[in-house]
Design a protein around this motif. Structure first.
Motif, PDB file in Angstrom:
ATOM      1  N   UNK A  23     -22.815 142.694  63.928  1.00 56.53           N
ATOM      2  CA  UNK A  23     -22.327 141.441  64.556  1.00 56.53           C
ATOM      3  C   UNK A  23     -21.617 141.509  65.691  1.00 56.53           C
ATOM      4  N   UNK A  24     -20.607 143.007  65.827  1.00 57.87           N
ATOM      5  CA  UNK A  24     -19.929 143.039  67.017  1.00 57.87           C
ATOM      6  C   UNK A  24     -20.647 143.304  67.969  1.00 57.87           C
ATOM      7  N   UNK A  25     -22.090 143.868  67.979  1.00 56.00           N
ATOM      8  CA  UNK A  25     -23.054 144.037  69.236  1.00 56.00           C
ATOM      9  C   UNK A  25     -23.930 142.901  69.425  1.00 56.00           C
ATOM     10  N   UNK A  26     -23.671 141.895  68.814  1.00 57.48           N
ATOM     11  CA  UNK A  26     -24.247 140.651  68.950  1.00 57.48           C
ATOM     12  C   UNK A  26     -25.728 140.675  68.537  1.00 57.48           C
ATOM     13  N   UNK A  27     -26.228 141.402  67.631  1.00 58.27           N
ATOM     14  CA  UNK A  27     -27.461 141.739  67.100  1.00 58.27           C
ATOM     15  C   UNK A  27     -27.912 140.561  66.160  1.00 58.27           C
ATOM     16  N   UNK A  28     -26.785 140.425  65.406  1.00 55.16           N
ATOM     17  CA  UNK A  28     -26.865 139.236  64.261  1.00 55.16           C
ATOM     18  C   UNK A  28     -25.510 138.411  64.350  1.00 55.16           C
ATOM     19  N   UNK A  29     -25.744 137.204  64.054  1.00 60.27           N
ATOM     20  CA  UNK A  29     -24.407 136.361  64.060  1.00 60.27           C
ATOM     21  C   UNK A  29     -24.027 136.373  62.739  1.00 60.27           C
ATOM     22  N   UNK A  30     -22.807 135.902  62.567  1.00 66.39           N
ATOM     23  CA  UNK A  30     -22.001 135.976  61.157  1.00 66.39           C
ATOM     24  C   UNK A  30     -23.096 135.076  60.277  1.00 66.39           C
ATOM     25  N   UNK A  31     -23.359 134.038  61.018  1.00 73.19           N
ATOM     26  CA  UNK A  31     -24.287 133.077  60.089  1.00 73.19           C
ATOM     27  C   UNK A  31     -25.662 133.525  59.329  1.00 73.19           C
ATOM     28  N   UNK A  32     -26.185 134.412  60.667  1.00 74.62           N
ATOM     29  CA  UNK A  32     -27.576 135.064  60.499  1.00 74.62           C
ATOM     30  C   UNK A  32     -27.643 135.993  59.268  1.00 74.62           C
ATOM     31  N   UNK A  33     -26.380 136.734  59.451  1.00 75.59           N
ATOM     32  CA  UNK A  33     -26.152 137.673  58.170  1.00 75.59           C
ATOM     33  C   UNK A  33     -26.104 137.075  56.831  1.00 75.59           C
ATOM     34  N   UNK A  34     -25.058 136.001  56.853  1.00 71.16           N
ATOM     35  CA  UNK A  34     -24.823 135.327  55.669  1.00 71.16           C
ATOM     36  C   UNK A  34     -26.189 134.563  55.034  1.00 71.16           C
ATOM     37  N   UNK A  74     -17.755 136.801  55.671  1.00 68.17           N
ATOM     38  CA  UNK A  74     -16.757 135.764  55.859  1.00 68.17           C
ATOM     39  C   UNK A  74     -15.342 136.232  56.301  1.00 68.17           C
ATOM     40  N   UNK A  75     -15.003 137.356  55.652  1.00 70.42           N
ATOM     41  CA  UNK A  75     -13.558 137.790  56.076  1.00 70.42           C
ATOM     42  C   UNK A  75     -13.418 138.586  57.178  1.00 70.42           C
ATOM     43  N   UNK A  76     -14.446 138.887  57.807  1.00 71.18           N
ATOM     44  CA  UNK A  76     -14.609 139.726  59.296  1.00 71.18           C
ATOM     45  C   UNK A  76     -13.503 139.519  60.103  1.00 71.18           C
ATOM     46  N   UNK A  77     -13.162 138.371  60.432  1.00 66.37           N
ATOM     47  CA  UNK A  77     -11.867 138.134  61.243  1.00 66.37           C
ATOM     48  C   UNK A  77     -10.561 138.236  60.744  1.00 66.37           C
ATOM     49  N   UNK A  78     -10.457 138.549  59.510  1.00 64.87           N
ATOM     50  CA  UNK A  78      -9.248 138.919  58.668  1.00 64.87           C
ATOM     51  C   UNK A  78      -8.470 140.159  59.405  1.00 64.87           C
ATOM     52  N   UNK A  79      -7.177 140.305  59.806  1.00 65.56           N
ATOM     53  CA  UNK A  79      -6.433 141.457  59.994  1.00 65.56           C
ATOM     54  C   UNK A  79      -5.368 141.754  59.278  1.00 65.56           C
ATOM     55  N   UNK A  80      -5.197 142.681  58.521  1.00 59.12           N
ATOM     56  CA  UNK A  80      -6.063 143.811  58.341  1.00 59.12           C
ATOM     57  C   UNK A  80      -7.343 143.265  57.403  1.00 59.12           C
ATOM     58  N   UNK A  81      -8.305 143.991  57.722  1.00 55.14           N
ATOM     59  CA  UNK A  81      -9.578 143.830  56.703  1.00 55.14           C
ATOM     60  C   UNK A  81      -9.030 143.871  55.026  1.00 55.14           C
ATOM     61  N   UNK A  82      -9.538 142.925  54.495  1.00 54.18           N
ATOM     62  CA  UNK A  82      -9.356 142.858  52.946  1.00 54.18           C
ATOM     63  C   UNK A  82      -9.988 144.212  52.370  1.00 54.18           C
ATOM     64  N   UNK A  83      -9.360 144.733  51.233  1.00 57.70           N
ATOM     65  CA  UNK A  83      -9.670 145.991  50.768  1.00 57.70           C
ATOM     66  C   UNK A  83     -10.864 145.653  49.798  1.00 57.70           C
ATOM     67  N   UNK A  84     -11.597 146.540  49.193  1.00 59.17           N
ATOM     68  CA  UNK A  84     -12.699 146.253  48.214  1.00 59.17           C
ATOM     69  C   UNK A  84     -12.034 145.681  46.863  1.00 59.17           C
ATOM     70  N   UNK A  85     -10.859 145.975  46.485  1.00 54.94           N
ATOM     71  CA  UNK A  85     -10.429 145.209  45.591  1.00 54.94           C
ATOM     72  C   UNK A  85     -10.192 143.706  45.533  1.00 54.94           C
ATOM     73  N   UNK A  86      -9.698 143.426  46.797  1.00 55.30           N
ATOM     74  CA  UNK A  86      -9.401 142.011  47.319  1.00 55.30           C
ATOM     75  C   UNK A  86     -10.660 141.336  47.352  1.00 55.30           C
ATOM     76  N   UNK A  87     -11.670 141.776  48.057  1.00 55.88           N
ATOM     77  CA  UNK A  87     -12.817 141.120  48.280  1.00 55.88           C
ATOM     78  C   UNK A  87     -13.682 141.158  46.779  1.00 55.88           C
ATOM     79  N   UNK A  88     -13.675 142.015  45.969  1.00 58.33           N
ATOM     80  CA  UNK A  88     -14.188 141.739  44.660  1.00 58.33           C
ATOM     81  C   UNK A  88     -13.369 141.002  44.031  1.00 58.33           C
ATOM     82  N   UNK A  89     -12.299 140.678  43.849  1.00 56.65           N
ATOM     83  CA  UNK A  89     -11.481 139.668  43.156  1.00 56.65           C
ATOM     84  C   UNK A  89     -11.965 138.312  43.729  1.00 56.65           C
ATOM     85  N   UNK A  90     -12.190 138.009  44.958  1.00 57.19           N
ATOM     86  CA  UNK A  90     -12.475 136.956  45.665  1.00 57.19           C
ATOM     87  C   UNK A  90     -13.874 136.508  45.177  1.00 57.19           C
ATOM     88  N   UNK A  91     -14.849 137.548  45.007  1.00 54.51           N
ATOM     89  CA  UNK A  91     -16.306 137.329  44.522  1.00 54.51           C
ATOM     90  C   UNK A  91     -15.952 136.736  43.113  1.00 54.51           C
TER      91      UNK A  91
END
Length: 101
Positions: A23-34, A74-91
């Motif tokens: 995403x950062x290199x512009x090879x794929x957008x956030x939407x394309x990855x999703x 989807x959480x890519x813009x969050x600072x600091x990046x959410x941890x594994x535990x936080x993202x797993x809970x969100x799932x």
């Protein structure tokens, strides 16, 4: 905890880093990855060749990595990046109660 689970956590972190780099290199957008991850998830859910003995809960487990990576994307813009535990809970929280595949 099962060491395989810990190893998978590392794999998810590695895949998240690769998604971010794409995403950062512009090879794929956030939407394309999703969209790519959503397509892969839909393919897993709709697999007609999966044995009937595989429960809905097991299909949910099979889909977890894709749902986790979509959440990380989807959480890519969050600072600091959410941890594994936080993202797993969100799932887990993103699935409506009682919903199965």
């Amino acid at each position: 905890m099962n060491t395989a689970n810990l190893q998978l956590e590392g794999v998810y972190a590695a895949l998240t880093a690769l998604m971010t780099a794409l995403r950062d290199k512009g090879l794929l957008s956030q939407e394309e990855i999703d969209q790519a991850l959503a397509k892969a998830e839909a393919g897993l859910v709709a697999d007609v060749r999966r044995p009937a003995e595989v429960s809905a809960a097991n299909v949910e487990a099979i889909c977890f990595p894709l749902r986790y990576l979509r959440m990380a994307n989807k959480a890519a813009a969050e600072e600091p990046a959410p941890s594994f535990s936080v993202l797993a809970a969100r799932v887990g929280q993103s699935r409506p109660r009682g919903q199965t595949v």
